[in-house]
Design an enzyme around this catalytic site. Structure first.
Site, PDB file in Angstrom:
ATOM      1  N   LYS A  10       0.828  -1.213   0.000  1.00  0.00           N
ATOM      2  CA  LYS A  10       0.000   0.000   0.000  1.00  0.00           C
ATOM      3  C   LYS A  10       0.867   1.271   0.000  1.00  0.00           C
ATOM      4  O   LYS A  10       2.077   1.217   0.259  1.00  0.00           O
ATOM      5  CB  LYS A  10      -0.943  -0.039   1.203  1.00  0.00           C
ATOM      6  CG  LYS A  10      -1.958  -1.199   1.147  1.00  0.00           C
ATOM      7  CD  LYS A  10      -2.976  -1.089   2.281  1.00  0.00           C
ATOM      8  CE  LYS A  10      -3.986  -2.224   2.221  1.00  0.00           C
ATOM      9  NZ  LYS A  10      -5.044  -2.059   3.257  1.00  0.00           N
ATOM     10  N   ARG A  86      -1.424 -14.397   4.480  1.00  0.00           N
ATOM     11  CA  ARG A  86      -2.133 -13.780   5.607  1.00  0.00           C
ATOM     12  C   ARG A  86      -1.339 -13.930   6.897  1.00  0.00           C
ATOM     13  O   ARG A  86      -1.316 -13.021   7.732  1.00  0.00           O
ATOM     14  CB  ARG A  86      -3.553 -14.346   5.729  1.00  0.00           C
ATOM     15  CG  ARG A  86      -4.408 -13.948   4.538  1.00  0.00           C
ATOM     16  CD  ARG A  86      -5.826 -14.466   4.635  1.00  0.00           C
ATOM     17  NE  ARG A  86      -6.609 -13.779   5.653  1.00  0.00           N
ATOM     18  CZ  ARG A  86      -7.119 -12.565   5.512  1.00  0.00           C
ATOM     19  NH1 ARG A  86      -6.915 -11.866   4.409  1.00  0.00           N
ATOM     20  NH2 ARG A  86      -7.842 -12.024   6.469  1.00  0.00           N
ATOM     21  N   THR A  92      -5.404  -7.452  10.406  1.00  0.00           N
ATOM     22  CA  THR A  92      -5.725  -6.197   9.710  1.00  0.00           C
ATOM     23  C   THR A  92      -5.350  -4.991  10.553  1.00  0.00           C
ATOM     24  O   THR A  92      -4.799  -4.014  10.040  1.00  0.00           O
ATOM     25  CB  THR A  92      -7.240  -6.158   9.393  1.00  0.00           C
ATOM     26  OG1 THR A  92      -7.578  -7.312   8.634  1.00  0.00           O
ATOM     27  CG2 THR A  92      -7.593  -4.910   8.617  1.00  0.00           C
ATOM     28  N   ASN A 113      -2.254   0.180   6.731  1.00  0.00           N
ATOM     29  CA  ASN A 113      -1.728  -1.067   7.306  1.00  0.00           C
ATOM     30  C   ASN A 113      -0.784  -1.819   6.370  1.00  0.00           C
ATOM     31  O   ASN A 113      -0.698  -3.040   6.414  1.00  0.00           O
ATOM     32  CB  ASN A 113      -2.873  -1.942   7.816  1.00  0.00           C
ATOM     33  CG  ASN A 113      -3.798  -2.409   6.711  1.00  0.00           C
ATOM     34  OD1 ASN A 113      -3.672  -1.971   5.573  1.00  0.00           O
ATOM     35  ND2 ASN A 113      -4.702  -3.300   7.038  1.00  0.00           N
ATOM     36  N   HIS A 116      -2.124  -5.464   1.584  1.00  0.00           N
ATOM     37  CA  HIS A 116      -3.403  -6.156   1.417  1.00  0.00           C
ATOM     38  C   HIS A 116      -3.116  -7.560   0.930  1.00  0.00           C
ATOM     39  O   HIS A 116      -2.169  -7.769   0.165  1.00  0.00           O
ATOM     40  CB  HIS A 116      -4.285  -5.439   0.381  1.00  0.00           C
ATOM     41  CG  HIS A 116      -5.464  -6.275  -0.053  1.00  0.00           C
ATOM     42  ND1 HIS A 116      -6.626  -6.324   0.653  1.00  0.00           N
ATOM     43  CD2 HIS A 116      -5.614  -7.139  -1.097  1.00  0.00           C
ATOM     44  CE1 HIS A 116      -7.453  -7.179   0.053  1.00  0.00           C
ATOM     45  NE2 HIS A 116      -6.864  -7.677  -1.010  1.00  0.00           N
TER      46      HIS A 116
HETATM   47  P1  CMP Z   1      -7.572  -4.492   3.350  1.00  0.00           P
HETATM   48  O1  CMP Z   1      -7.172  -5.918   3.543  1.00  0.00           O
HETATM   49  O2  CMP Z   1      -6.873  -3.763   2.255  1.00  0.00           O
HETATM   50  O3  CMP Z   1      -9.151  -4.436   3.070  1.00  0.00           O
HETATM   51  C1  CMP Z   1      -9.922  -3.295   3.409  1.00  0.00           C
HETATM   52  C2  CMP Z   1      -9.190  -2.300   4.242  1.00  0.00           C
HETATM   53  O4  CMP Z   1      -9.993  -1.385   4.938  1.00  0.00           O
HETATM   54  C3  CMP Z   1      -8.405  -3.022   5.306  1.00  0.00           C
HETATM   55  O5  CMP Z   1      -7.319  -3.710   4.722  1.00  0.00           O
HETATM   56  C4  CMP Z   1      -8.067  -1.862   6.262  1.00  0.00           C
HETATM   57  O6  CMP Z   1      -6.853  -1.212   5.892  1.00  0.00           O
HETATM   58  C5  CMP Z   1      -9.218  -0.872   6.035  1.00  0.00           C
HETATM   59  N1  CMP Z   1     -10.056  -0.730   7.217  1.00  0.00           N
HETATM   60  C6  CMP Z   1     -10.264   0.393   7.913  1.00  0.00           C
HETATM   61  N2  CMP Z   1     -11.088   0.175   8.939  1.00  0.00           N
HETATM   62  C7  CMP Z   1     -11.413  -1.133   8.914  1.00  0.00           C
HETATM   63  C8  CMP Z   1     -12.251  -1.976   9.739  1.00  0.00           C
HETATM   64  N3  CMP Z   1     -12.915  -1.499  10.798  1.00  0.00           N
HETATM   65  N4  CMP Z   1     -12.346  -3.283   9.404  1.00  0.00           N
HETATM   66  C9  CMP Z   1     -11.711  -3.786   8.327  1.00  0.00           C
HETATM   67  N5  CMP Z   1     -10.913  -3.028   7.512  1.00  0.00           N
HETATM   68  C10 CMP Z   1     -10.770  -1.720   7.808  1.00  0.00           C
END
Ligand code: CMP
Length: 142
Positions: A10, A86, A92, A113, A116
């Site tokens: 990211k 993962r 996450t 974060n 992905h």
């Molecule tokens: P990603 O795996 O890229 O998929 C969706 C993204 O939304 C997730 O990683 C997080 O970076 C972001 N995100 C922000 N808030 C939340 C939340 N409460 N739950 C899940 N994803 C979140």
């Protein structure tokens, strides 16, 4: 089973110059990078990729962040690739990620974060097709 999964480095991790460090984690775990590209997503591309989250309260911020700078997108291939990636990424929310995972080491917040990864084989197929044509995927021959 031999699987493929979609991985994204990211904008926060690209900005921190972590592309090589993150690729090293994938390769050290035995995952093969069989397709890769750097891109700067448009709003439409980011909204399309994350369409399943459209109704979530964080959707606007997510699209804003994912379009804020370049990303690196790759297809990882290997035994149990979806779960292996993962495990490498961690939870996450970096605050919940196990020590030694990418998110524990490199991410500050749930919104930014670092990486992905597809959450299942079915979503992996859809996400890979979103970014790569068949011709762009290069299985190893040696
Ligand atoms: P990603 O795996 O890229 O998929 C969706 C993204 O939304 C997730 O990683 C997080 O970076 C972001 N995100 C922000 N808030 C939340 C939340 N409460 N739950 C899940 N994803 C979140």
């Amino acid at each position: 089973a031999l699987e493929r999964t979609l991985s994204i480095i990211k904008p926060d991790a690209v900005a921190k110059n972590l592309i090589g460090a993150i690729y090293n984690r994938f390769e050290s775990a035995g995952l093969r990078i069989v397709a890769a590209k750097m891109m700067h997503l448009s709003k439409e591309q980011a909204e399309g990729f994350y369409a399943e989250h459209k109704e979530r309260p964080f959707f606007g911020a997510l699209v804003e962040f994912m379009t804020s700078g370049p990303i690196v997108v790759q297809v990882l291939e290997g035994e149990d690739a979806v779960r292996k990636n993962r495990d490498i990424m961690g939870a996450t929310n970096p605050a919940e990620a196990l020590a030694g995972t990418l998110r524990a080491d490199y991410a500050e917040t749930i919104d930014e974060n670092a990486v992905h990864g597809s959450d299942a084989v079915e979503s992996a197929a859809r996400e890979i097709a979103y970014f790569f044509s068949d011709e762009e995927i290069c299985p190893r021959t040696r």
